[in-house]
Design an enzyme around this catalytic site. Structure first.
Site, PDB file in Angstrom:
ATOM      1  N   ASN A 199       0.809  -1.231   0.000  1.00 19.60           N
ATOM      2  CA  ASN A 199       0.000   0.000   0.000  1.00 19.60           C
ATOM      3  C   ASN A 199       0.840   1.278   0.000  1.00 19.60           C
ATOM      4  OD1 ASN A 199       0.773  -0.596   2.662  1.00 19.60           O
ATOM      5  ND2 ASN A 199      -1.011   0.450   3.525  1.00 19.60           N
ATOM      6  N   GLY A 236       3.176  -5.510   7.257  1.00 22.94           N
ATOM      7  CA  GLY A 236       2.163  -6.262   6.537  1.00 22.94           C
ATOM      8  C   GLY A 236       1.102  -6.783   7.476  1.00 22.94           C
ATOM      9  N   SER A 237       0.465  -7.854   7.089  1.00 22.10           N
ATOM     10  CA  SER A 237      -0.656  -8.386   7.862  1.00 22.10           C
ATOM     11  C   SER A 237      -0.180  -9.054   9.146  1.00 22.10           C
ATOM     12  CB  SER A 237      -1.443  -9.392   7.027  1.00 22.10           C
ATOM     13  OG  SER A 237      -0.708 -10.593   6.858  1.00 22.10           O
ATOM     14  N   GLY A 253       2.885 -11.643   9.944  1.00 21.10           N
ATOM     15  CA  GLY A 253       3.782 -11.239  11.015  1.00 21.10           C
ATOM     16  C   GLY A 253       3.967 -12.328  12.059  1.00 21.10           C
ATOM     17  N   GLU A 307       5.501  -4.307  11.980  1.00 23.08           N
ATOM     18  CA  GLU A 307       4.453  -3.264  11.969  1.00 23.08           C
ATOM     19  C   GLU A 307       3.279  -3.897  11.255  1.00 23.08           C
ATOM     20  OE1 GLU A 307       1.863  -0.664  11.429  1.00 23.08           O
ATOM     21  OE2 GLU A 307       3.044  -0.256   9.636  1.00 23.08           O
ATOM     22  N   CYS A 362      -3.475   0.620   7.383  1.00 25.15           N
ATOM     23  CA  CYS A 362      -3.561  -0.239   8.565  1.00 25.15           C
ATOM     24  C   CYS A 362      -3.996   0.526   9.801  1.00 25.15           C
ATOM     25  CB  CYS A 362      -2.238  -0.933   8.814  1.00 25.15           C
ATOM     26  SG  CYS A 362      -0.830   0.174   8.988  1.00 25.15           S
ATOM     27  N   GLU A 416       9.057   2.069  14.587  1.00 25.80           N
ATOM     28  CA  GLU A 416       9.750   2.687  13.469  1.00 25.80           C
ATOM     29  C   GLU A 416       9.586   4.190  13.590  1.00 25.80           C
ATOM     30  OE1 GLU A 416       9.777  -0.672   9.965  1.00 25.80           O
ATOM     31  OE2 GLU A 416       8.196   0.853   9.879  1.00 25.80           O
TER      32      GLU A 416
END
Length: 511
Positions: free
Chosen positions: A177, A252-253, A257, A274, A308, A483
């Protein structure tokens, strides 16, 4: 020129000029490994489809086992056998500043790719890409102020120092994304720390990673320090499993993760994650409903709802629930759907057909579980091509229902009734996620009290608020680590305690 692709305007006959521009990449059929563009070991490729037209945009080669191993070898060799990790941080920072300058020069190219790959509005793409270089500059500047070495007096006497050294080879895996910014918050701190990196670009949106690789080539970044390839999940898992990779940085998802965390746990590799979210917005009774509805509707248009950290669970007291749901449905439903190159468009298509199918399945499930559809819920009638979906609002949503608990990743908002302020906070925390949140109130003390009680990595006030300079990340299943800011540099460093009998001759920082 209308942005709608209707029966009167066949797709491909009337276009916005930017869509006719050539793909601004030199080597989508190759990988950037060890400072050069190399041919893939297999002919596997992936077709990137323009989500507004459903037409093939370009193809990119997909890495196999041999390609991934070659990239890891290059990064491992660059870390172990060159002086990259031993350079003074200020010297590495100079390289990172050069990357920032190069990315600013290529901002238009990256913005074009972002729009054509995933459908983000071009107006947003241009503005956002112009800022990506600032992330690299931020970490390069941080190198001058960071405490790389801290003197201590050991309990037994003598000389002591805690040094922070590069963690090693980093595998950076990002979502489709917002790939440019996600890469920046991994590559920039990793390089400043002295790490070498393998960037695994998403097949759906690899272009921005390749622009970064082209910039690295142009500035002469030392070979093997940055390597870029595109791979699917099978090859990506090889990157996670390889013992030569010291750390994985993933966005990502939550499902992926969890798998990454499990694999890294088996070999005690470092990782930061994340992940997904199901973020709440609480509307307190002193706040104007229409003002809140406008703010939330506008925020959900960002990236066409594919964020997200989106505030997708809106919690409001029961006596104001119906009025707010109607206001939200009115504002969100009025968002202008359009071609992402149309400056008048407020929301574009979803990134892929499978993504629209996924969101539509959640909408159907919401109806089946008893939520009331206030607006949207279908495909816009004026578009016969493109992965468009109407902005959708549900009311009377049970906080334990599927659409209130699972990340939809599309333009769908759920309005949830609460019995009281305390109940609203309970509902906000009644989720496995904890990425973002917001509190709408005119009382600043009330906002702070609620913010401290919401279990979330970020809590904003009166709108969607996020500041990567303060750090981003999640509680619970929304991630591990942070991050951005100084916190985003620490995961790429290992602290080492050095205890000597006496001060070494000529000691100084970065000896």
């Amino acid at each position: 020129m209308s942005s709608q692709l209707s029966a009167d305007q066949p797709a491909g006959r009337e276009r916005f000029a930017a869509r006719d521009a050539e793909v601004p990449l030199r080597h989508p059929d190759r990988f950037f490994i060890d400072g050069r563009w190399v041919a893939p070991a297999t002919p596997a490729s992936f077709g990137i489809v323009d989500p507004a037209t459903e037409e093939l945009y370009y193809r990119v080669s997909l890495a196999g086992e041999a390609d991934m191993s070659q990239a890891i070898t290059a990064a491992r060799t660059a870390f172990d056998r060159t002086g990259w990790s031993l350079l003074a941080p200020a010297e590495r920072a100079e390289w990172v500043h050069k990357l920032a300058e190069g990315l600013r020069r290529r901002a238009d190219d990256a913005g074009l790719l972002w729009t054509r790959q995933v459908g983000v509005l071009q107006t947003m793409a241009v503005a956002s890409m112009a800022r990506v270089g600032a992330t690299y500059d931020f970490y390069a500047d941080l190198a001058g102020d960071f405490a790389w070495e801290v003197r201590h007096t050991p309990m037994q006497g003598g000389f002591g120092v805690v040094v922070r050294e590069a963690i090693g080879v980093v595998g950076a895996i990002v979502a489709w994304n917002t790939p440019a910014s996600l890469i920046a918050y991994k590559v920039a701190p990793a390089l400043v720390a002295g790490c070498t990196v393998v960037v695994k670009a998403p097949p759906e949106a690899p272009g921005e990673a390749y622009v970064l690789a082209e910039v690295a080539e142009e500035i002469g970044l030392p070979a093997g320090v940055l390597n870029v390839l595109t791979a699917d999940r099978e090859a990506s898992e090889l990157l996670v499993r390889d013992p030569r990779v010291d750390k994985i940085a993933f966005t990502g998802s939550s499902a992926v993760g969890k798998r990454i965390a499990g694999i890294c746990g088996e070999r005690i590799a470092r990782y930061t994650l994340e992940l997904g979210g199901k973020s709440p917005a609480i509307i307190f009774d002193d706040y104007d409903l229409d003002t809140a509805a406008k703010a939330l509707a506008a925020a959900e248009c960002t990236l066409n709802g594919q964020v997200c950290a989106s505030l997708t669970r809106v919690i409001v007291t029961r006596d104001r629930h119906d009025a707010f749901a109607e206001a939200l449905g009115s504002h969100f439903g009025a968002a202008r759907i359009g071609d992402p190159f149309d400056p008048a468009a407020q929301i574009g298509p979803l990134a892929m057909e499978r993504q629209r199918d996924r969101v539509e399945s959640y909408i159907q499930q919401g109806v089946a579980e008893g939520a009331r559809l206030v607006s949207g819920g279908g495909r816009p009638k004026d578009f016969d091509r493109g992965y468009y979906l109407e902005p959708t609002v549900f009311a009377g949503v049970d906080n334990l229902s599927t659409i209130a608990q699972e990340e939809i990743f599309g333009p769908v908002l759920s309005v949830i009734p609460a019995d009281s302020e305390e109940h609203a906070i309970e509902l906000a925390n009644q989720t496995v996620f904890g990425l973002n949140a917001s509190v709408f109130t005119n009382d600043i003390d009330r906002a702070y009290y609620a913010a401290r009680r919401i279990r979330s990595g970020t809590v904003g006030h009166n709108g969607f608020r996020s500041d990567p300079r303060m750090g981003v990340g999640g509680f619970k299943q929304s991630g591990f680590g942070r991050e951005g800011n100084r916190e985003g540099l620490l995961p790429y460093l290992e602290p080492k305690s050095v205890i000597l009998d006496e001060l070494p001759a000529g000691y100084g920082p970065h000896l």
